[in-house]
Design a protein around this motif. Structure first.
Motif, short mmCIF file in Angstrom:
data_model
loop_
_atom_site.label_atom_id
_atom_site.label_comp_id
_atom_site.label_asym_id
_atom_site.label_seq_id
_atom_site.Cartn_x
_atom_site.Cartn_y
_atom_site.Cartn_z
N GLY A 143 -4.58 8.51 -4.58
CA GLY A 143 -4.17 7.20 -4.09
C GLY A 143 -4.95 6.11 -4.81
N PRO A 144 -5.34 5.02 -4.12
CA PRO A 144 -6.07 3.94 -4.79
C PRO A 144 -7.47 4.37 -5.24
N ARG A 198 -9.41 -0.92 -4.68
CA ARG A 198 -8.48 -1.78 -3.93
C ARG A 198 -9.24 -3.03 -3.52
N GLN A 202 -4.89 -3.19 -7.04
CA GLN A 202 -5.41 -1.83 -7.01
C GLN A 202 -4.97 -1.01 -8.21
N ALA A 254 3.21 6.34 -7.33
CA ALA A 254 2.30 7.14 -8.15
C ALA A 254 2.56 8.62 -7.97
N VAL A 301 -3.88 2.95 -8.85
CA VAL A 301 -3.43 4.06 -8.01
C VAL A 301 -3.02 5.25 -8.88
N ASP A 325 0.83 -1.21 0.00
CA ASP A 325 0.00 0.00 0.00
C ASP A 325 0.86 1.26 0.00
N THR A 355 1.36 3.84 -3.52
CA THR A 355 0.94 5.24 -3.44
C THR A 355 2.13 6.16 -3.64
#
Length: 300
Positions: free
Chosen positions: A242-243, A246, A235, A210, A237, A203, A207
């Motif tokens: 962010g996502p 997910r 996910q 990206a 992203v 996670d 993020t």
């Protein structure tokens, strides 16, 4: 305005060594994605065989790689959808007196069934190195596709920011990462501190990548039965948000999501990462080897 790209991220449990079963299941998801208007469908790493390199049947199954690659090409043409069929482990004859090589390969197949991109996994996870041959010092390539400029990475490549930098320096906007990443890829010390350490890794890194590369990421991981260590967490992203979607940690499933590519332009306008990389006087244009570090010290 930049276009909107509709993407299907597919999280599968690869039934061990069951190629036809796993292909048919993937094909059903892809057909459903196409019916929902998806332009691109992405599958996990090792989705045809699972990862069982010491099983005596594994290499024989990998020898069928061309058959299944062609099946995905036919499916892409049938459904008029682009497909990244996770990774397919391929057998190749080595040089004279060398043993046959196993390559872990990801393809980008366009909506006509044509192969427009191919990437051999570069950064091999420790246990893979006994069985696979990586792409070594080959450059990361960016491919022109119907959904824009795309870079392909695989699983442990996520841990190397340099891979992303090489791709976005070539103007990649969408980075696709088929993955077979489990919660058990953490050692005993890490698990004792945090049993969900690998989920945190995924996670956080997705993020961060990206944001720091002003790119969109499609991350398709394997899922599986509870208690067997499957991480899932597939996910899509983008920076700022962010996502966008997910999936859970275990269950199979698919999510179809719109990526507004304008987000990437807005993020670059704010962070100007690509602009810095393009500068002639960019100060990180060095190599990371000890030899080059020593040479740089001598210039100070």
């Amino acid at each position: 305005m930049a276009p909107i790209v509709k993407v299907a991220v597919i999280q599968l449990y690869p039934k061990p060594l069951q190629l036809e079963h796993n292909f048919n299941k993937a094909a059903n998801y892809i057909r459903s994605a196409a019916q929902q208007g998806a332009e691109l469908a992405v599958l996990p790493e090792y989705h045809l065989t699972n990862w069982l390199p010491k099983d005596p049947n594994f290499i024989g199954l990998c020898e069928q790689w061309e058959t299944y690659l062609k099946k995905y090409q036919e499916l892409a043409k049938e459904c008029e959808i682009c497909i990244v069929p996770g990774t397919i482990v391929e057998t190749h004859s080595g040089a004279e007196k060398e043993e046959d090589r196993l390559l872990n390969v990801s393809y980008f197949i366009d909506h006509t069934g044509a192969i427009v991109g191919k990437y051999v996994k570069k950064n091999l996870w420790g246990p893979e190195r006994e069985h696979l041959t990586g792409s070594g010092r080959d450059v990361h390539e960016v491919f022109d596709t119907p959904v824009g400029k795309v870079g392909l990475l695989v699983c442990w490549d996520l841990a190397f920011p340099e891979a992303f930098r090489e791709l976005i320096a070539q103007e990649a906007k969408l980075i696709i990462i088929p993955t077979f990443w489990t919660l058990r890829d953490c050692n005993e010390e890490g698990l004792a501190l945090n049993p969900s350490a690998e989920a945190l890794f995924l996670d956080s890194a997705l993020t961060a990548r990206a944001f720091e590369n002003t790119c969109a990421i499609v991350f398709a991981n394997a899922g599986g039965p509870p208690g067997r260590g499957y991480a899932g967490l597939s996910q899509v992203v983008v920076p700022f948000a962010g996502p966008l979607t997910r999936l859970g940690s275990c269950a199979e499933g698919m999510s179809v999501v719109d990526i507004d590519m304008q987000i990437l332009e807005d993020a670059e306008k704010n962070y100007q990462v690509r602009a810095d990389l393009a500068r002639d006087d960019w100060h990180y244009d060095y190599r990371h080897s000890k030899k080059d570090q020593a040479a740089n010290k001598g210039k100070l």
